[in-house]
Design an enzyme around this catalytic site. Structure first.
Site, PDB file in Angstrom:
ATOM      1  NE  ARG A  98       8.525  -5.654   1.565  1.00 22.59           N
ATOM      2  CZ  ARG A  98       6.984  -4.649   1.150  1.00 22.59           C
ATOM      3  NH1 ARG A  98       8.554  -3.279   0.351  1.00 22.59           N
ATOM      4  NH2 ARG A  98       5.867  -4.571   1.741  1.00 22.59           N
ATOM      5  CD  GLU A 110      -3.461   5.331   0.176  1.00 21.25           C
ATOM      6  OE1 GLU A 110      -2.784   4.414   0.260  1.00 21.25           O
ATOM      7  OE2 GLU A 110      -3.515   6.142  -1.127  1.00 21.25           O
TER       8      GLU A 110
HETATM    9  C1  PRP Z   1       5.815  -1.193   3.016  1.00 23.77           C
HETATM   10  C2  PRP Z   1       7.355  -0.478   3.292  1.00 23.77           C
HETATM   11  C3  PRP Z   1       7.467   0.185   4.480  1.00 23.77           C
HETATM   12  C4  PRP Z   1       6.752   1.196   4.427  1.00 23.77           C
HETATM   13  C5  PRP Z   1       6.812   2.021   3.872  1.00 23.77           C
HETATM   14  O1  PRP Z   1       5.944  -2.128   4.191  1.00 23.77           O
HETATM   15  O2  PRP Z   1       8.609  -2.132   3.052  1.00 23.77           O
HETATM   16  O3  PRP Z   1       7.195  -0.757   5.750  1.00 23.77           O
HETATM   17  O4  PRP Z   1       5.023  -0.101   3.559  1.00 23.77           O
HETATM   18  O5  PRP Z   1       5.463   3.156   3.600  1.00 23.77           O
HETATM   19  P1  PRP Z   1       5.617   4.376   4.732  1.00 23.77           P
HETATM   20  O6  PRP Z   1       7.061   4.713   4.666  1.00 23.77           O
HETATM   21  O7  PRP Z   1       4.389   5.544   3.890  1.00 23.77           O
HETATM   22  O8  PRP Z   1       5.311   4.243   6.175  1.00 23.77           O
HETATM   23  P2  PRP Z   1       4.601  -3.047   4.262  1.00 23.77           P
HETATM   24  O9  PRP Z   1       3.360  -1.583   4.856  1.00 23.77           O
HETATM   25  O10 PRP Z   1       3.470  -3.059   2.928  1.00 23.77           O
HETATM   26  O11 PRP Z   1       4.580  -4.060   5.202  1.00 23.77           O
HETATM   27  P3  PRP Z   1       4.985  -4.980   4.642  1.00 23.77           P
HETATM   28  O12 PRP Z   1       6.712  -5.420   4.283  1.00 23.77           O
HETATM   29  O13 PRP Z   1       4.856  -6.325   5.987  1.00 23.77           O
HETATM   30  O14 PRP Z   1       4.497  -6.181   3.544  1.00 23.77           O
HETATM   31  N1  HPA Z   2       6.875  -1.281  -2.628  1.00 28.19           N
HETATM   32  C1  HPA Z   2       7.026  -1.192  -1.900  1.00 28.19           C
HETATM   33  N2  HPA Z   2       6.413  -1.045  -0.310  1.00 28.19           N
HETATM   34  C2  HPA Z   2       5.820  -0.135  -0.649  1.00 28.19           C
HETATM   35  C3  HPA Z   2       5.498   0.167  -2.331  1.00 28.19           C
HETATM   36  C4  HPA Z   2       6.197   0.569  -2.675  1.00 28.19           C
HETATM   37  O1  HPA Z   2       5.872   0.694  -4.343  1.00 28.19           O
HETATM   38  N3  HPA Z   2       4.538   2.158  -2.032  1.00 28.19           N
HETATM   39  C5  HPA Z   2       4.797   1.885  -0.469  1.00 28.19           C
HETATM   40  N4  HPA Z   2       5.049   0.823   0.221  1.00 28.19           N
END
Ligand code: PRP
Ligand code: HPA
Length: 177
Positions: free
Chosen positions: A62, A99
């Site tokens: 994202r 996690e």
């Molecule tokens: C989510 C979010 C951040 C990260 C935050 O991405 O977009 O990149 O988690 O988590 P943190 O602060 O605990 O490290 P995700 O791992 O879901 O990846 P994606 O956007 O590829 O689905």
């Molecule tokens: N939304 C999107 N990304 C995330 C979240 C959430 O609530 N928590 C950890 N990664």
């Protein structure tokens, strides 16, 4: 204030995704709202307007969407920080804690020049593990990481402190308790 109220209202909350007990903050509804998308990008870049940011590092996935818009707004380049195995050229890697277990992010070995001013962009900071790994990776490549910006902060998880411990100023637009 009025902008954060508008942004908060544009973000959808999905209970029990991706697993039981989690309230997932879904920014796709912010992205599809033209006013909210523009306001979020304008607010994210506001402190850095005119400050000669050379590269915007967006975190997969994202952070790519927001980072592209932010880079355009600042007339900066865009630098993808990707999950391992996705980048075609030689990479630098950084492991980080999830996690449960570990993951690895990568940038191309030549993604930044020595001393280049970079800001890190993502949609949300939770534990801060991903952004911390991105900062370490960019620094190991020679970047001057000027700040990290996120639309959403989950303050309970104290991600901000992880970045501030690395002397990175953190900008967030809305918080969900
Ligand atoms: C989510 C979010 C951040 C990260 C935050 O991405 O977009 O990149 O988690 O988590 P943190 O602060 O605990 O490290 P995700 O791992 O879901 O990846 P994606 O956007 O590829 O689905
Ligand atoms: N939304 C999107 N990304 C995330 C979240 C959430 O609530 N928590 C950890 N990664």
């Amino acid at each position: 204030n009025a902008i954060s109220a508008e942004l908060i209202e544009s973000i959808r909350t999905i209970p029990n995704y991706p697993k039981e007990g989690v309230l997932f903050r879904d920014i796709t509804t912010l992205l599809s709202n033209p006013r909210a998308f523009r306001r979020a990008v304008d607010a994210l870049v506001q402190p850095w307007a005119g400050s000669k940011i050379e590269q915007v590092a967006g975190i997969e996935a994202r952070g790519f969407i927001l980072g592209g818009a932010v880079a355009h707004q600042l007339s900066a380049g865009f630098l993808p920080v990707r999950k391992k195995g996705k980048l075609p050229f030689k990479t630098l890697q950084q492991d980080y804690q999830l996690e449960y277990g570990m993951d690895t992010i990568e940038i191309h070995c030549d993604a930044v020049k020595q001393g280049e001013k970079v800001i890190v962009v993502d949609d949300l900071i939770a534990t801060g593990g991903t952004a911390e790994a991105a900062v370490k990776l960019l620094r190991s490549a020679g970047a001057d990481v000027v700040a990290a910006c996120f639309i959403v902060d989950l303050p309970e998880l104290q991600g901000r402190a992880k970045l501030e411990a690395l002397d990175i100023p953190v900008r967030t637009l809305v918080e969900f308790p």
